[in-house]
Design a protein around this motif. Sequence first.
Motif, PDB file in Angstrom:
ATOM      1  N   THR A 105       0.860  -1.183   0.000  1.00 15.54           N
ATOM      2  CA  THR A 105       0.000   0.000   0.000  1.00 15.54           C
ATOM      3  C   THR A 105       0.890   1.223   0.000  1.00 15.54           C
ATOM      4  N   SER A 163       0.838   5.070   0.681  1.00 11.98           N
ATOM      5  CA  SER A 163       0.060   6.139   1.301  1.00 11.98           C
ATOM      6  C   SER A 163       0.930   6.862   2.317  1.00 11.98           C
ATOM      7  N   ASP A 197      -4.938   1.603   7.046  1.00  8.55           N
ATOM      8  CA  ASP A 197      -5.101   1.165   5.669  1.00  8.55           C
ATOM      9  C   ASP A 197      -6.077   0.000   5.634  1.00  8.55           C
ATOM     10  N   GLY A 249      -3.162   2.106  -4.142  1.00  6.92           N
ATOM     11  CA  GLY A 249      -2.883   3.527  -3.993  1.00  6.92           C
ATOM     12  C   GLY A 249      -1.955   4.057  -5.070  1.00  6.92           C
ATOM     13  N   GLY A 266      -6.505   2.954  -4.298  1.00  6.85           N
ATOM     14  CA  GLY A 266      -6.397   2.768  -2.855  1.00  6.85           C
ATOM     15  C   GLY A 266      -7.702   2.624  -2.102  1.00  6.85           C
TER      16      GLY A 266
END
Length: 171
Positions: free
Chosen positions: A14, A16, A26, A79, A139
């Motif tokens: 991920t 972010s 998340d 994402g 995401g």
Amino acid sequence: MTELPNVFRALIITLSDRASRGEYEDLSGPEAKKMLEDYFKDIRWDLETTYLIIPDDKAQLRQLLNEYSRKYNIIITTGGTGIGPNDITVDVVKDLINIEIPGIMDHIRLRYGSEKPNSLLSRSVAGIIGMCLVYTLPGSLKAVREYLSEIFRSLQHTIYMQYGIDVHKKN
């Protein structure tokens, strides 16, 4: 013809800034991990998964992809697929892909874009780096579910083709 791995290895990343700093939880990465594990269980193939959260950092993503595409069979990112200034995932992945598989992401954009035109802004890509399948997903939790549901429709066949295993019926 090549044999399939006894155990597939999958990495979920991920991207972010906020989730990597712990500012929010998340949900997309864990959902992708769960869905992938359920899919492999359903087709009775063994799977080991690893999950990482990193900031929206081109150099870090590039380093991880270069290293882990040699150790994993599948990498799924969540994402960074949009058009914002921090949406770097697609640009990094496209530079590393040896074989792009545009049809699956084009299909997903068209399928959901007819209902939600904003989904047409996704720049998600799919392809192969070395012998590692790579899928870049948006995401959002909902998008991860939608994208993976479509990807799973052809994933097993994609893997067979990638490993040079002919599963087409001969007439």
